[in-house]
Write a protein that holds these residues in place. Structure first.
Motif, mmCIF file in Angstrom:
data_model
loop_
_atom_site.group_PDB
_atom_site.id
_atom_site.type_symbol
_atom_site.label_atom_id
_atom_site.label_comp_id
_atom_site.label_asym_id
_atom_site.label_seq_id
_atom_site.Cartn_x
_atom_site.Cartn_y
_atom_site.Cartn_z
ATOM 1 N N ARG A 7 -8.245 -0.736 0.742
ATOM 2 C CA ARG A 7 -7.953 -0.247 1.955
ATOM 3 C C ARG A 7 -9.073 -0.640 2.804
ATOM 4 N NH1 ARG A 7 -3.871 3.950 0.713
ATOM 5 N NH2 ARG A 7 -3.735 3.786 -1.538
ATOM 6 N N LEU A 27 6.936 -1.789 4.219
ATOM 7 C CA LEU A 27 6.806 -0.836 5.524
ATOM 8 C C LEU A 27 6.162 -0.161 5.913
ATOM 9 C CD1 LEU A 27 10.700 0.048 3.958
ATOM 10 C CD2 LEU A 27 10.579 -1.183 5.718
ATOM 11 N N GLN A 28 4.710 -0.473 5.404
ATOM 12 C CA GLN A 28 3.893 0.728 5.566
ATOM 13 C C GLN A 28 3.295 -0.196 6.889
ATOM 14 O OE1 GLN A 28 2.286 3.245 2.529
ATOM 15 N NE2 GLN A 28 3.689 2.935 1.369
ATOM 16 N N SER A 29 3.308 -2.066 6.849
ATOM 17 C CA SER A 29 2.717 -2.373 7.372
ATOM 18 C C SER A 29 0.763 -3.208 6.566
ATOM 19 C CB SER A 29 1.981 -2.203 8.188
ATOM 20 O OG SER A 29 3.121 -1.536 9.039
ATOM 21 N N LEU A 30 1.475 -2.610 5.452
ATOM 22 C CA LEU A 30 0.073 -2.757 4.163
ATOM 23 C C LEU A 30 0.029 -4.225 3.628
ATOM 24 C CD1 LEU A 30 -0.416 0.679 2.147
ATOM 25 C CD2 LEU A 30 -1.944 -0.324 4.208
ATOM 26 N N THR A 71 -7.272 10.018 -0.619
ATOM 27 C CA THR A 71 -6.318 9.325 -1.593
ATOM 28 C C THR A 71 -5.878 9.413 -2.769
ATOM 29 O OG1 THR A 71 -7.454 7.719 -2.034
ATOM 30 C CG2 THR A 71 -6.664 7.116 -0.286
ATOM 31 N N ALA A 82 8.116 -1.533 0.199
ATOM 32 C CA ALA A 82 7.314 0.094 -0.056
ATOM 33 C C ALA A 82 5.954 -0.486 1.118
ATOM 34 C CB ALA A 82 7.403 1.173 -1.153
ATOM 35 N N GLN A 83 5.529 -1.092 0.347
ATOM 36 C CA GLN A 83 4.149 -1.185 0.883
ATOM 37 C C GLN A 83 3.571 -2.323 2.052
ATOM 38 O OE1 GLN A 83 0.849 -2.659 -1.058
ATOM 39 N NE2 GLN A 83 0.422 -0.552 -2.419
#
Lengths: 184, 187
Positions: free
Chosen positions: B41, A140-143, A46, A137-138
């Motif tokens: 995460r 849309l990333q399923s976060l 990351t 944005a997150q």
């Protein structure tokens, strides 16, 4: 040095700090309430090598979502206070009853001028939109849960619209329309 | 002094405006990056392991033996990755003789046979010492009496447990603690 720039810069320090603090506070709160097993891990795949991790994706999404709620809530409260000042505590639109009430409750310092509120309001709105963009944005990333993104967009749009209304009202007092001038 | 400062600002203050804009951009950018950085995460490391490292049912797990005998002790296990372990075994001072102890078990939690090559590194062993890994009473020599080392491979059947013992054959008395490490890689 530009006065406006200095005003905006000094107004930006608090919401910037609040955004970070509310994110951390939100994470601590979620971890405590849901008793989530978090830990700090070094990750090489990351952008940032030090990451807060959870054993499963569901816990990570839960923590991320509610900590974002905390950020949006904090920024909404800040923007809300400024909007309240714009509409109800602006010296240009003050009525005597409100002033008496403010004196009674020793809140006279809350009275403010548009020239001091609007730079702050613009900065707070910018932070609110930044937070909303990050959440979207997150999402849309399923976060993040999608409803948080929707709530953020609705709140930001509403706050922007109200600010624009307040600004228009302020402008109309400084530069009255022709009809108003004629009436006077 | 104060008036000269004011005059300086009046004359050159506007040159600072681009820096103020930069500072403003930084003030908007830093919290955004920090919030992104704080995005939690999913852990890359499985947390199904015990303190020593070890119980991932989806692959081969290494579990230390509950009791060590004859002064042979499994001091520590380090999990270097999901498939690689390092075990450190010590042997207390002893007189000449043959010493054997169960050290660890391997469990293959998968549905396919797994190979586990073993590489050993020795510290402080006198020449003539023979060290072997014993599985089902079959000896796999890892250190020969002439000092040669051998890398055996352990095969584990699906859903089976393999008990691994260590046998040390000392031709002379040893008055100090000796040790060796075993590198296990699951393939």
């Amino acid at each position: 040095m530009s006065k406006l720039l200095r005003k905006i810069l000094s107004a930006a320090v608090f919401p910037a700090a609040l955004m970070i603090v509310s994110k951390i506070a939100g994470m601590i709160l979620v971890n405590t309430v849901y008793d989530l097993p978090w830990r700090i891990e070094m990750m090489t795949d990351t952008w940032f090598s030090i990451q807060i991790t959870y054993p499963d994706q569901a816990s990570a999404i839960l923590c991320n979502s509610y900590s974002h709620v905390s950020v949006i809530l904090a920024l909404t409260i800040g923007t809300g206070i400024l909007l309240f000042q714009t509409f109800f505590l602006n010296v240009h639109f003050q009525n005597p009853k409100v002033i008496i009430r403010l004196i009674q409750f020793d809140f006279l310092l809350w009275l403010s001028e548009g020239s001091t509120i609007f730079p702050k309001l613009v900065v707070w709105l910018a932070f609110l939109w930044i937070a909303t963009l990050i959440v979207t944005a997150q999402a849309l990333q399923s976060l993040v849960y999608p409803w948080i993104s929707i709530a953020g967009i609705v709140i930001s749009t509403l706050a922007t619209w109200l600010s624009a209304r307040g600004f228009e009202r302020e402008i109309s007092t400084l530069l009255p329309e022709h009809d108003t001038l004629r009436a006077v | 002094m104060k008036s000269s400062l004011i005059r300086f600002y009046d004359r050159f203050g506007h040159f600072l405006d681009p820096f103020l804009v930069l500072a403003l951009v930084a003030l908007l950018f830093i919290p955004a990056v920090t919030v992104l950085n704080l995005t939690p995460r999913r852990s890359a490391v499985s947390t199904e392991r015990t303190v020593l490292g070890l119980a991932d049912q989806s692959s081969v797990s290494v579990t230390p033996a509950t009791e060590n005998e004859n002064g042979i002790t499994l001091e520590k296990i380090t999990q270097r990755s999901d498939t690689a372990y390092t075990l450190y075994v010590t042997h207390n001072p002893h007189i000449a003789g043959v010493y054997k102890s169960e050290v660890f078990t391997l469990f293959n939690g998968t549905d396919e046979e797994k190979r586990v090559p073993v590489t050993a590194t020795f510290e402080g062993y006198a020449s003539g010492t023979t060290i072997a890994i014993v599985i089902n009473n079959v000896k796999f020599i890892v250190l020969g009496p002439d000092g040669s080392t051998y890398p055996p491979t352990i095969y584990i059947q699906p859903q089976k447990t393999t008990v691994v013992s260590i046998e040390v054959d000392s031709p002379t008395d040893v008055n100090y603690t000796t040790g060796f490490s075993l590198d296990l890689t699951v393939e």
